[in-house]
Design a protein around this motif. Structure first.
Motif, PDB file in Angstrom:
ATOM      1  N   ALA A  63       0.817  -1.220   0.000  1.00  0.00           N
ATOM      2  CA  ALA A  63       0.000   0.000   0.000  1.00  0.00           C
ATOM      3  C   ALA A  63       0.846   1.263   0.000  1.00  0.00           C
ATOM      4  O   ALA A  63       0.323   2.348   0.268  1.00  0.00           O
ATOM      5  N   GLY A  64       2.139   1.146  -0.291  1.00  0.00           N
ATOM      6  CA  GLY A  64       3.006   2.328  -0.337  1.00  0.00           C
ATOM      7  C   GLY A  64       3.553   2.685   1.024  1.00  0.00           C
ATOM      8  O   GLY A  64       3.770   1.832   1.881  1.00  0.00           O
ATOM      9  N   ASN A 108      -0.561  -9.550  -5.670  1.00  0.00           N
ATOM     10  CA  ASN A 108      -1.626 -10.400  -5.147  1.00  0.00           C
ATOM     11  C   ASN A 108      -2.786  -9.620  -4.538  1.00  0.00           C
ATOM     12  O   ASN A 108      -3.677 -10.205  -3.931  1.00  0.00           O
ATOM     13  N   GLY A 109      -2.791  -8.303  -4.713  1.00  0.00           N
ATOM     14  CA  GLY A 109      -3.863  -7.476  -4.159  1.00  0.00           C
ATOM     15  C   GLY A 109      -3.543  -6.020  -4.414  1.00  0.00           C
ATOM     16  O   GLY A 109      -2.895  -5.678  -5.405  1.00  0.00           O
ATOM     17  N   THR A 110      -3.937  -5.154  -3.510  1.00  0.00           N
ATOM     18  CA  THR A 110      -3.743  -3.715  -3.679  1.00  0.00           C
ATOM     19  C   THR A 110      -2.270  -3.359  -3.882  1.00  0.00           C
ATOM     20  O   THR A 110      -1.394  -3.813  -3.141  1.00  0.00           O
ATOM     21  N   ALA A 131      -6.832  -7.577  -8.231  1.00  0.00           N
ATOM     22  CA  ALA A 131      -5.863  -6.579  -7.761  1.00  0.00           C
ATOM     23  C   ALA A 131      -6.230  -5.186  -8.270  1.00  0.00           C
ATOM     24  O   ALA A 131      -6.897  -5.029  -9.297  1.00  0.00           O
ATOM     25  N   LYS A 132      -5.766  -4.171  -7.541  1.00  0.00           N
ATOM     26  CA  LYS A 132      -6.017  -2.777  -7.909  1.00  0.00           C
ATOM     27  C   LYS A 132      -4.698  -2.010  -7.886  1.00  0.00           C
ATOM     28  O   LYS A 132      -3.838  -2.240  -7.033  1.00  0.00           O
ATOM     29  N   PHE A 133      -4.565  -1.074  -8.823  1.00  0.00           N
ATOM     30  CA  PHE A 133      -3.399  -0.201  -8.889  1.00  0.00           C
ATOM     31  C   PHE A 133      -3.861   1.240  -8.680  1.00  0.00           C
ATOM     32  O   PHE A 133      -4.860   1.664  -9.268  1.00  0.00           O
ATOM     33  N   LEU A 171      -7.305   1.628 -10.698  1.00  0.00           N
ATOM     34  CA  LEU A 171      -7.193   0.950 -11.981  1.00  0.00           C
ATOM     35  C   LEU A 171      -7.230  -0.551 -11.723  1.00  0.00           C
ATOM     36  O   LEU A 171      -6.430  -1.072 -10.947  1.00  0.00           O
ATOM     37  N   SER A 172      -8.157  -1.248 -12.353  1.00  0.00           N
ATOM     38  CA  SER A 172      -8.245  -2.692 -12.166  1.00  0.00           C
ATOM     39  C   SER A 172      -7.075  -3.383 -12.844  1.00  0.00           C
ATOM     40  O   SER A 172      -6.432  -2.837 -13.751  1.00  0.00           O
ATOM     41  N   ALA A 173      -6.814  -4.617 -12.437  1.00  0.00           N
ATOM     42  CA  ALA A 173      -5.731  -5.387 -13.055  1.00  0.00           C
ATOM     43  C   ALA A 173      -6.013  -5.631 -14.530  1.00  0.00           C
ATOM     44  O   ALA A 173      -5.099  -5.576 -15.362  1.00  0.00           O
TER      45      ALA A 173
END
Length: 263
Positions: A63-64, A108-110, A131-133, A171-173
């Motif tokens: 998550a940064g 594998n996720g966010t 996953a989300k970007f 943004l979706s995977a």
């Protein structure tokens, strides 16, 4: 080597690094930065390794920055974010890009902020379909760091890079794959199997050739065509003298599976 927040597993030619702060979505604090730097140094010094897999524990990749690690109370001096970039984030990107082997990121996720850009620093990025970007720096009055301002326009073009960076939308995977931000979006239930298949393939491939491919593709962003053609000539000259080239040709002629030595 193991630590509480970063796990390093070495199995033959394959190294696996797992960010391991799942309760914080594997967000960065000083401890994670230092443990990850140590793990990458170990990988870089092991001449037997042929591929690195980077992933996260739990339900997210990364998550940064852990903002709780940077909370500033009223009246306190603000943190020097430039010092943080210089000491931790910029060296992290350079370590990954300089590894003489393919680096696969399994999202594998966010993947948000520095976590998203950490993924983009890797050579092949695959993600679960769920996953989300995100590039949420704009919501804090900041700019995309960890190479984000470099990677985004080169991967998706200026218009899309501006939208991602200035709006901070999710943004979706699937969309990330459609835009060319990542290599592939994989259904969640097939993700682990597909990642292992990819890693096994790269571990048996001609590593030196892949390392040189990585180097030339990244150099092309700043080279002229003439300079790149010269670099291709010089690199092909060296690779043509390698065991793996001879083995690859022999295996093709003999209709058998090649036995590449990597380095």
């Amino acid at each position: 080597m193991t630590s509480d927040v970063v796990l390093l597993d070495i199995d033959g030619p394959v190294a696996r690094i797992t960010l391991n702060r799942p309760e914080k979505l594997n967000s960065f604090n000083v401890e994670l930065h230092e443990a990850l730097a140590s793990a990458l140094s170990t990988v870089a010094s092991d001449e037997n390794l042929r591929v690195l897999l980077l992933t996260g524990a739990g339900r997210g990749f990364c998550a940064g920055q852990d903002l709780g690690d940077r909370h500033v109370a009223p009246g306190e001096a603000p943190p020097d974010l430039g010092a943080s970039v210089e000491k931790y984030y910029a060296p992290l990107v350079r370590r990954i890009r300089s590894l003489p082997m393919p680096v696969v990121c399994a999202v594998n996720g966010t993947a948000a902020g520095a976590g998203a850009n950490l993924a983009l620093a890797c050579d092949l990025v695959v993600a679960t379909a769920s996953a989300k970007f995100m590039e949420p720096f704009c919501k804090l009055g900041l700019i995309p760091d960890t190479g984000g301002s470099y990677f985004l326009p080169r991967l998706v073009g200026t218009a899309r890079a501006m939208g991602l960076a200035m709006l901070g939308d999710v943004l979706s995977a699937d969309q990330a794959a459609d835009w060319g931000l990542i290599w592939k979006s994989i259904p969640d239930d097939a993700f682990i199997e597909e990642v292992e298949r990819l890693v096994s393939h790269l571990a048996a491939a001609p590593t030196r050739g892949l390392a040189e491919t990585k180097r030339l593709i990244y150099r092309s962003a700043d080279n002229t065509l003439d300079a790149q053609l010269d670099l291709e000539r010089d690199t092909m000259r060296e690779l043509g003298r390698s065991h793996d080239y001879r083995e690859g040709v022999a295996a093709f002629v003999e209709k058998r599976t090649p036995d590449f030595h990597g380095n």
